[in-house]
Scaffold this active site. Structure first.
Site, PDB file in Angstrom:
ATOM      1  N   ASP A   1      10.922  55.538  58.808  1.00  0.00           N
ATOM      2  CA  ASP A   1      10.811  57.283  59.022  1.00  0.00           C
ATOM      3  C   ASP A   1      12.124  58.341  58.372  1.00  0.00           C
ATOM      4  O   ASP A   1      13.176  57.538  58.496  1.00  0.00           O
ATOM      5  CB  ASP A   1      10.610  57.750  60.156  1.00  0.00           C
TER       6      ASP A   1
ATOM      7  N   GLU B   1      -3.402  61.892  60.593  1.00  0.00           N
ATOM      8  CA  GLU B   1      -2.274  61.967  61.314  1.00  0.00           C
ATOM      9  C   GLU B   1      -1.289  62.068  62.368  1.00  0.00           C
ATOM     10  O   GLU B   1      -1.216  62.951  61.278  1.00  0.00           O
ATOM     11  CB  GLU B   1      -1.144  60.820  60.515  1.00  0.00           C
TER      12      GLU B   1
ATOM     13  N   TYR C   1      -3.543  51.518  53.528  1.00  0.00           N
ATOM     14  CA  TYR C   1      -2.251  52.751  53.067  1.00  0.00           C
ATOM     15  C   TYR C   1      -1.748  52.480  52.660  1.00  0.00           C
ATOM     16  O   TYR C   1       0.030  51.878  52.816  1.00  0.00           O
ATOM     17  CB  TYR C   1      -1.695  53.495  54.774  1.00  0.00           C
TER      18      TYR C   1
END
Length: 278
Positions: free
Chosen positions: A61, A50, A176
């Protein structure tokens, strides 16, 4: 024609092991070093890579990956250069799937159709766009699928059985599973809870389920890989990169190996799950 992603998971299944999925920020700490790192990852044992698309407002994040994105932007990284990074990687590697991960805004500004054309021709295999929910699939997800790219969706501990079918509806490549709630790199993954979560998702889909967020050590990677089709590591690799930089945040002679050596240790952890099962 079988996609690179499907071929890789079929190969892993035949070998009886889980995927080791690595995340690095495109252009961190500079475009040239970033390409060297991405090229080193498959040799270190990465099965899927990724690559983060740097963005000025990365809300999902944690501090490590936010800082990586800022380093990349400061070094002049753009979405166009991220695609060039993939193109350069593909000159020497036609097999390792590449997934671009990030936010919708840079793609929207680039132009969706142009981005999809350029991504496909560069050798990108899939996208993870963290701020586009299933309700907005027409924006990018459906066009991406039509362009032959996988669109990989995130599921979390708070994605209940009622919500899961919507999340999975147009997902392809793999699912995911974010093993902890919150931002990346915030806590350690709980392998016991992961097993039941993966089983629950697999009741709704035949897609592979890869687990990420909170995997920092070979031991945790091994424990997660025992329950999942793949273990995703990002923050730990980004932290290893940062620790190798000089006082000005520039790459040193140690930078590529700092990331590759940790990746190799984590890859051994993931492969250890297979040995434990035999």
């Amino acid at each position: 024609m079988t996609s690179r992603m499907d071929a890789r998971f079929a190969q892993l299944k035949s070998e009886g092991r889980s995927a080791f999925v690595t995340f690095v920020m495109g252009g961190d700490p500079d475009p040239e070093t970033s390409l060297a790192i991405v090229k080193a990852l498959p040799q270190a044992g990465a099965d899927i890579i990724e690559i983060g698309m740097p963005f000025t407002d990365p809300m999902a994040d944690g501090p490590s990956i936010q800082a990586a994105g800022l380093r990349a932007l400061k070094a002049g990284m753009t979405l166009r250069k991220t695609l060039q990074l993939v193109r350069s990687f593909r000159e020497g590697d036609a097999a390792t799937p590449i997934v671009l991960m990030g936010y919708y805004n840079p793609i929207y500004i680039y132009g969706v159709d142009k981005f999809l054309d350029d991504a496909k021709s560069a050798g990108v295999d899939g996208l993870i766009i963290v701020d586009l929910p299933p309700e907005e699939d027409d924006e990018l997800c459906i066009p991406a699928l039509k362009a032959g790219l996988n669109f990989i969706r995130l599921a979390t501990p708070t994605t209940d059985d009622k919500r899961l079918p919507a999340v999975l509806a147009n997902t392809s490549g793999f699912v995911y599973y974010v093993s902890i709630t919150g931002i990346t790199g915030a806590a350690a993954a709980d392998s016991s809870a992961v097993g039941s979560a993966v089983a629950r998702i697999k009741r709704h889909t035949a897609l592979p389920v890869c687990v990420g967020f909170g995997i920092r050590t070979p031991e945790t990677a091994r424990a997660i890989a025992a329950h999942a089709d793949g273990a995703v590591v990002g923050t730990a690799l980004v932290d290893a990169l940062k620790a190798s930089l000089d006082a000005e945040g520039r790459a040193t002679a140690k930078t590529v190996n700092a990331v590759a050596d940790l990746a190799a240790a984590l890859a051994q952890g993931v492969r250890g799950a297979q040995q434990a099962a035999e």
